[in-house]
Design a protein around this motif. Structure first.
Motif, PDB file in Angstrom:
ATOM      1  N   HIS A  24       0.663  -1.095   0.117  1.00  0.00           N
ATOM      2  CA  HIS A  24      -0.503   0.335  -0.421  1.00  0.00           C
ATOM      3  C   HIS A  24       1.323   1.568   0.040  1.00  0.00           C
ATOM      4  CE1 HIS A  24      -2.503   3.289   1.682  1.00  0.00           C
ATOM      5  NE2 HIS A  24      -3.477   2.528   1.085  1.00  0.00           N
ATOM      6  N   GLY A  25       1.122   1.804  -1.052  1.00  0.00           N
ATOM      7  CA  GLY A  25       1.847   3.054  -0.997  1.00  0.00           C
ATOM      8  C   GLY A  25       3.685   2.475  -0.873  1.00  0.00           C
ATOM      9  N   ASP A  76      -5.442   3.032  -2.809  1.00  0.00           N
ATOM     10  CA  ASP A  76      -4.330   3.223  -3.432  1.00  0.00           C
ATOM     11  C   ASP A  76      -4.267   2.595  -4.879  1.00  0.00           C
ATOM     12  OD1 ASP A  76      -2.650   5.216  -4.431  1.00  0.00           O
ATOM     13  OD2 ASP A  76      -0.985   4.446  -2.632  1.00  0.00           O
TER      14      ASP A  76
END
Lengths: 200, 200
Positions: free
Chosen positions: A160-161, A178
């Protein structure tokens, strides 16, 4: 304070335990009871095997015409089938005992939804089944979407990111999607089972 | 097809694993590291023990003034504390290893939220901890609300309208709230841990 005894006020007799079953679960259950393959039922009903699998996983809703054909292929009357669904009334259950019933396609992952498409409004929910080494494709083009993931079995890696999170069963995450920089994959040796909830 | 190797395109090095920690988790962790009780920190900070517990469970957000007092009671600078939170960036994690950290009040249940109040928009999420024989109070006056429950540990009884469902770990339900005729209780002998997601 709320107390377990308050359950009594509802006059529910625990011996009667109707459990909501959605259409997909019911179709799969009947098909397995009759020891029929997806392929055999799909061919007889004149639908594709992929479509029948998506109906069983509540990913798609069949048209009434398709439903009639599928019922016929299972040797059932459509009305009789719909009567068996009456108990669901706004509650959709996926029991752990049903995990083994899910057929994993060659892609290595399956999505088993709780609600049929017409009941999905504010949130969507599913169990995700991911084979070792496989990943779940990202939902594209989404903005301002939130997701909750909880690992129920196996191992999970959530990218995640900038973050990479290795999850063990019981670990859960709530995050803003995201889509460009997100990946959910199974780095382990056994089938991963994940509860997923997302906003629409 | 999505494949685990796609994780490489993000250039994330799995050796760096910053994990998002929310304010409540961080405050509890620091308090426990310093072997201080809720009571001691609350008294020193001039807030109630109940309020501090709710902050630690992300049920309430403290004002900046309260946060400064709590930081001081923990022997920390508020800026230093806020710097430690920078990594959370839209991802809130509750790991199974944190389950033991939750303090159960005399009511017999605790709610440990994922997001602080200002991040709760479309959905709210929490882990519910319910002692044997106890129940979770119903959210009152809600209409058109949907909920997802998944049992992670122990036993759970979900009363929903006419239905009574006994759940084992791994069982999950998605349902429309029926506040007048709904009860979630622990009929078992051990602490129940439940993942809960609800629309606002």
């Amino acid at each position: 304070m709320a107390n377990i005894n308050q359950a009594l006020v509802f006059s529910v007799r625990p011996s009667e335990r109707p459990v909501g079953v959605n259409l997909g679960t019911l179709l799969r259950r009947i098909r397995k009871e009759k020891k029929l393959t997806l392929k055999a039922v799909a061919e007889k009903a004149g639908v594709s095997e992929g479509f029948l699998s998506q109906v069983e996983n509540s990913v798609k809703s069949p048209s009434l015409a398709s439903l009639k054909n599928i019922s016929a292929a299972l040797g059932l009357d459509t009305g009789e089938l719909l009567n068996q669904l009456k108990n669901s009334e706004g509650l959709f259950l996926i029991q752990k005992s049903e995990w083994d019933e899910v057929d994993l396609p060659h892609t290595g992952f399956a999505t088993r939804r709780f609600c049929p498409p017409d009941e999905r409004t504010a949130i969507d929910s599913a169990l995700l089944f991911i084979e070792p080494g496989k990943a779940i494709p990202v939902r594209k083009g989404l903005k301002n979407v939130q997701e909750v993931l909880c690992l129920l079995q196996g191992s999970l890696e959530l990218v995640h990111g900038e973050k990479v999170i290795r999850m063990v069963p019981g670990d859960a995450a709530h995050f803003w999607s995201d889509p460009e920089r997100q990946l959910v994959s199974n780095p382990g040796e056994e089938l991963a089972v994940v509860l997923w909830v997302g906003t629409m």
